[in-house]
Motif scaffolding. Sequence first.
Motif, PDB file in Angstrom:
ATOM      1  N   ASP A  88       0.829  -1.203   0.000  1.00  0.00           N
ATOM      2  CA  ASP A  88       0.000   0.000   0.000  1.00  0.00           C
ATOM      3  C   ASP A  88       0.868   1.260   0.000  1.00  0.00           C
ATOM      4  O   ASP A  88       0.585   2.242  -0.704  1.00  0.00           O
ATOM      5  N   LEU A  91       2.376   1.646  -3.455  1.00  0.00           N
ATOM      6  CA  LEU A  91       1.370   2.091  -4.418  1.00  0.00           C
ATOM      7  C   LEU A  91       1.082   3.587  -4.261  1.00  0.00           C
ATOM      8  O   LEU A  91       0.848   4.295  -5.256  1.00  0.00           O
ATOM      9  N   THR A  92       1.132   4.067  -3.031  1.00  0.00           N
ATOM     10  CA  THR A  92       0.917   5.498  -2.775  1.00  0.00           C
ATOM     11  C   THR A  92       1.978   6.336  -3.478  1.00  0.00           C
ATOM     12  O   THR A  92       1.668   7.364  -4.098  1.00  0.00           O
ATOM     13  N   VAL A  94       3.844   5.299  -6.058  1.00  0.00           N
ATOM     14  CA  VAL A  94       3.718   5.073  -7.503  1.00  0.00           C
ATOM     15  C   VAL A  94       2.687   6.036  -8.091  1.00  0.00           C
ATOM     16  O   VAL A  94       2.878   6.613  -9.165  1.00  0.00           O
ATOM     17  N   ARG A  95       1.573   6.211  -7.391  1.00  0.00           N
ATOM     18  CA  ARG A  95       0.465   7.013  -7.924  1.00  0.00           C
ATOM     19  C   ARG A  95       0.552   8.504  -7.552  1.00  0.00           C
ATOM     20  O   ARG A  95      -0.317   9.286  -7.942  1.00  0.00           O
ATOM     21  N   ARG A 223       8.210   4.316 -11.065  1.00  0.00           N
ATOM     22  CA  ARG A 223       7.182   4.938 -11.910  1.00  0.00           C
ATOM     23  C   ARG A 223       6.779   4.064 -13.098  1.00  0.00           C
ATOM     24  O   ARG A 223       5.832   4.391 -13.800  1.00  0.00           O
ATOM     25  N   PRO A 225       4.971   1.433 -15.335  1.00  0.00           N
ATOM     26  CA  PRO A 225       3.633   0.815 -15.243  1.00  0.00           C
ATOM     27  C   PRO A 225       3.673  -0.614 -14.700  1.00  0.00           C
ATOM     28  O   PRO A 225       2.753  -1.046 -14.007  1.00  0.00           O
ATOM     29  N   GLU A 228       3.297  -0.791 -10.899  1.00  0.00           N
ATOM     30  CA  GLU A 228       1.919  -0.680 -10.423  1.00  0.00           C
ATOM     31  C   GLU A 228       1.163  -1.985 -10.655  1.00  0.00           C
ATOM     32  O   GLU A 228       0.433  -2.451  -9.783  1.00  0.00           O
ATOM     33  N   ASN A 229       1.363  -2.574 -11.842  1.00  0.00           N
ATOM     34  CA  ASN A 229       0.699  -3.844 -12.148  1.00  0.00           C
ATOM     35  C   ASN A 229       1.106  -4.930 -11.158  1.00  0.00           C
ATOM     36  O   ASN A 229       0.273  -5.716 -10.700  1.00  0.00           O
ATOM     37  N   ILE A 231       2.316  -4.503  -8.032  1.00  0.00           N
ATOM     38  CA  ILE A 231       1.811  -4.207  -6.675  1.00  0.00           C
ATOM     39  C   ILE A 231       0.351  -4.626  -6.548  1.00  0.00           C
ATOM     40  O   ILE A 231      -0.044  -5.257  -5.556  1.00  0.00           O
ATOM     41  N   ILE A 232      -0.456  -4.300  -7.556  1.00  0.00           N
ATOM     42  CA  ILE A 232      -1.883  -4.648  -7.501  1.00  0.00           C
ATOM     43  C   ILE A 232      -2.074  -6.165  -7.530  1.00  0.00           C
ATOM     44  O   ILE A 232      -2.892  -6.721  -6.799  1.00  0.00           O
TER      45      ILE A 232
END
Length: 263
Positions: A88, A91-92, A94-95, A223, A225, A228-229, A231-232
């Motif tokens: 989490d 991800l924070t 990253v976004r 950064r 993509p 992010e993929n 982590i999710i």
Amino acid sequence: MIKFFRHIRQRLIRENSFSKYLLYAIGEIFLVVIGILIALQINNWNDNRKTERDEKNFHSNVLVDLQKDEEKLKYYEHFHLKRIEYLDTLLTYVRNPQKTMGIEKFGKYVEPIFYTSNPTSYSTTFDSAKSSGAFNEFNEKELLKELAQYYADFVLIENTFESLTRFVENQYEPFMYQLPENYMTAETGALVINEEDVDGFYQKIASVEDTRNISADYNSLLRAPKMENYIIGDLGRSYNILGKIKSRQQVAKKLMHKIKNND
């Protein structure tokens, strides 16, 4: 006692009293049958006592195994809750590109993601009793069915744990290996949760001086993509594992409560 009956039999024969002899013979047979029945009853009683004792010992030992399971499940729950917390945090960042993480903090949060857990089930008592055929004599058949289902369902835990391990090995590790690992310090493993001691490993890595002057460009990795993929995907698997753990914890508590009430 045998001599006593022999004397009576011989006296009746001498007296040539057939009716009395026949009555005596029937009585003797009756006494023998009664003796056999009493012996069988005592034997059955002893067998039942042994079975009850064995079943009670089985319950006591299974209870110990379930308590070990409960402790292990608490560890797995803590492990994956912390994993979700780290993912989490990543991800924070990253976004939110405006947020700066710093290489040391990045290292502390990405390093625990390399680690996964191997599930352990304490089923020795159940497996041993099952293989010995002891279940055939036990009375609590419904409890045995529930225990059998509990241990059979361990495969659900195994599969979810293995799924995460394969995901880490096939997706996370190759992606992270793009980055030189000279970001690691003696403190990098501070957030790592592992049953084995890993402090020595990070201290050893930090003790070897790196004079190459290679820059670890963690920002480009953070950064990307694919990060992010990943982590999710990891979050999804971790929540799935957490659900399986909580479900197993509930069943374990129910079984322990049932065993304690039976005893």
